[in-house]
Write an enzyme that holds these catalytic residues in place. Structure first.
Site, mmCIF file in Angstrom:
data_model
loop_
_atom_site.group_PDB
_atom_site.id
_atom_site.type_symbol
_atom_site.label_atom_id
_atom_site.label_comp_id
_atom_site.label_asym_id
_atom_site.label_seq_id
_atom_site.Cartn_x
_atom_site.Cartn_y
_atom_site.Cartn_z
ATOM 1 N N GLY A 55 40.475 30.310 24.171
ATOM 2 C CA GLY A 55 41.193 29.432 25.076
ATOM 3 C C GLY A 55 40.364 28.202 25.395
ATOM 4 O O GLY A 55 39.141 28.214 25.276
ATOM 5 N N SER A 56 41.038 27.119 25.800
ATOM 6 C CA SER A 56 40.313 25.935 26.251
ATOM 7 C C SER A 56 39.908 26.130 27.710
ATOM 8 O O SER A 56 40.349 27.064 28.373
ATOM 9 C CB SER A 56 41.196 24.696 26.092
ATOM 10 N N GLY A 57 39.054 25.216 28.200
ATOM 11 C CA GLY A 57 38.590 25.320 29.586
ATOM 12 C C GLY A 57 37.147 25.780 29.679
ATOM 13 O O GLY A 57 36.616 25.923 30.782
ATOM 14 N N HIS A 58 36.509 26.021 28.498
ATOM 15 C CA HIS A 58 35.120 26.493 28.499
ATOM 16 C C HIS A 58 34.162 25.446 27.937
ATOM 17 O O HIS A 58 33.043 25.763 27.565
ATOM 18 C CB HIS A 58 35.002 27.774 27.676
ATOM 19 N N LYS A 106 35.718 36.695 21.160
ATOM 20 C CA LYS A 106 35.316 37.252 22.455
ATOM 21 C C LYS A 106 36.311 38.365 22.834
ATOM 22 O O LYS A 106 37.496 38.281 22.512
ATOM 23 C CB LYS A 106 35.278 36.147 23.525
ATOM 24 N N ASP A 111 42.682 37.254 22.262
ATOM 25 C CA ASP A 111 41.801 36.725 21.212
ATOM 26 C C ASP A 111 41.690 37.710 20.058
ATOM 27 O O ASP A 111 41.793 37.333 18.888
ATOM 28 C CB ASP A 111 40.399 36.447 21.776
ATOM 29 N N HIS A 220 37.597 33.640 33.116
ATOM 30 C CA HIS A 220 38.986 33.218 33.377
ATOM 31 C C HIS A 220 39.392 33.702 34.757
ATOM 32 O O HIS A 220 40.522 34.135 34.967
ATOM 33 C CB HIS A 220 39.959 33.789 32.353
#
Lengths: 331, 194
Positions: A55-58, A106, A111, A220
């Protein structure tokens, strides 16, 4: 919600476009995807490709670590949502040099499933694919009754070790063995001071009072194991290091790599204060890290907090891999 | 029995239900997940609708495969592979020659179980699919069966996916994937009624 964005729906494509156009020397985007591949294709010739993503945001994970000596490609999903198999598959296909492709996943159900489906698709095209599922977060019990331990900041060390080995010509099977050997020796635990807000959701993932912290929170906003009043840095170090010591059985005869990771909103100033207390606490145990990094590498949008990763370097080669030169945006 | 045409109608109705309940599904996902189930499913069903727009003359296998690929490529998270696998398995079963609803749904459920590794009682969509399949096999699927199945996830402790990190704190919440699966089968009932 106060963020520098346009339409919340467009955050990921606009971020990817900005990133790729700002750093064309490192990244190029595969058409009609949010997959980013190493621009320096010559550096991948004859080698196993390493593909990561999530996911994005990391940010800067994952695309910030694409480059010579580290990842071959990174696939960006929606915010906190796994990328889809077709996009992962596009990345696998783009970096395959006939030597196979290794996936770093991960441990989140989404995922794992999406990467597995991409693997099935690649195998149908006769591309050899192997993978590792990183689960370094010791805040969660690894039990039959949960998804198991989560993959968090320790993934950075996995990316680095595998990238260095692949660059030096390791085969797909050798990378698989290396990943499995390294995996249990990377442990991470975090403390959160405030929550992240996913743009499309518009409100924080959890609530913490102004004077409250939570130990063991995931990247998250997954719940941790204990809440309490904010404490001085050295007490936070004692809590997190205590958990890691229980898990890794720290020993002054071993060599360790340490990552102090900011979760997004925590300034470097505080990360260095934490590092000061951490190095004192390690010194009391007779330990001086053989390798250390401090900075915001695996973030959780604007969550405030720190995660601490310790990597027990039981094989001396692993330290060489960490020190191996790379050309990336963010290492 | 399923045909290309009634399957397209089925997914059309499912898409309408998802769109209508998008915010509700995301709200359900907030306390025990990450608050995006409604948005992710809506994005997927919009893609399904677009992909099916020119498939009026296609065969059943093509329709299932089109649905699967749209869900797999647009939903993301865990729901994309799970719903996508369900329709991919129905595509495979229909290619082998069956149009029989119970046979198709059994193939779909087996695919979901294999992909996600969850079992009945883990507080997932499987807790809706399992009793619904049994009712379809017995020829007595009703809205009450679907509602009871969805409601049954409320007292369960989550053992799979992000909700599992909450352990006992997941009790008292409906599973969002179970709720969206409930909409899928309500849409199926509406198609069957016509």
């Amino acid at each position: 919600m106060k963020k520098i964005i346009n339409d919340p729906k467009d955050v990921v494509p606009e971020m990817v476009d900005g990133l790729v156009r700002a750093y064309p020397q490192y990244l190029k985007q595969l058409p009609d995807t949010e997959a980013m591949v190493r621009s320096d294709t010559a550096s991948m010739a004859g080698k196993v490709g390493i593909v990561s993503g999530g996911g994005s945001g990391h940010e800067p994970t994952h695309a910030g670590f694409v480059g010579k000596g580290m990842l071959s490609a990174a696939v960006a999903g929606q915010v906190f949502t796994s990328p889809t198999p077709d996009q992962i598959y596009a990345a696998i296909k783009a970096v395959d040099q006939g030597k196979g492709v290794f996936l770093v996943i991960k441990n989140y159900s989404g995922d794992v499933m999406n990467f597995d489906m991409a693997k099935d698709m690649a195998e149908m095209d006769d591309i050899d694919v192997k993978s590792v599922v990183v689960d370094d977060d010791i805040a969660v019990e690894d039990s039959l009754y949960t998804q198991g331990r989560r993959g968090v900041a320790g993934t950075l060390f996995m990316h680095k070790v595998l990238g260095a080995a692949a660059d030096q010509g390791a085969s797909l099977d050798e990378l698989d063995q290396l990943a499995q050997a390294v995996l249990p020796h990377i442990n991470t635990i975090a403390v959160a001071l405030s929550a992240a807000t996913v743009p499309e959701v518009g409100k924080p993932g959890f609530e913490l009072a102004d004077d409250e912290i939570e130990y063991g929170v995931g990247i998250h906003s997954e719940p941790g194991y204990r809440r309490e009043k904010i404490k001085p840095s050295k007490d936070l170090v004692a809590e997190l290091l205590g958990k890691l010591d229980d898990s890794l059985q720290l020993d002054q005869s071993h060599q360790y790599a340490v990552l102090v990771n900011g979760m997004g909103a925590t300034p470097l100033m505080e990360q260095y204060v934490f590092s000061h207390d951490l190095l004192d606490a390690l010194a009391e145990k007779g330990i001086k890290p053989a390798f250390m990094k401090v900075g915001s590498y695996m973030t959780s949008i604007e969550m405030a907090g720190i995660s601490l990763t310790i990597f027990d370097l039981t094989d001396a080669k692993w330290l060489d891999y960490l020190n191996y030169p790379v050309e990336t945006i963010a290492w | 029995m399923l045909t290309a045409q009634n399957t397209i109608t089925w997914l059309d109705k499912f898409g309408d239900a998802i769109e209508k309940n998008k915010a509700y599904l995301s709200d359900l996902d907030t306390p025990i997940g990450d608050g995006d189930h409604g948005n992710n499913m809506a994005r997927g069903l919009t893609a399904v609708k677009a992909a099916l727009a020119d498939k009026d003359d296609a065969d059943l296998t093509t329709v299932f495969k089109t649905i699967a690929m749209a869900l797999i490529s647009k939903v993301g998270g865990a729901s994309g592979p799970l719903y996508g696998t369900a329709f991919l398995e129905m595509a495979k079963a229909s290619k082998a020659g069956t149009t029989d609803l119970p046979t198709l749904l059994a193939a779909a459920l087996a695919g979901i179980e294999k992909r996600g590794g969850a079992e009945a009682g883990d507080k997932t969509m499987i807790d809706v699919w399992t009793p619904v399949l049994a009712a379809v096999q017995a020829g007595n699927l009703t809205q009450a069966v679907i509602d009871d199945a969805v409601e049954s996830t409320k007292p369960m402790i989550a053992k799979k996916g992000r909700a599992s990190y909450l352990g006992e704190r997941s009790v008292g919440h409906l599973d969002p994937g179970a709720v969206s699966s409930g909409y899928l089968f309500t849409a199926l009932l509406e198609v069957e009624a016509n």
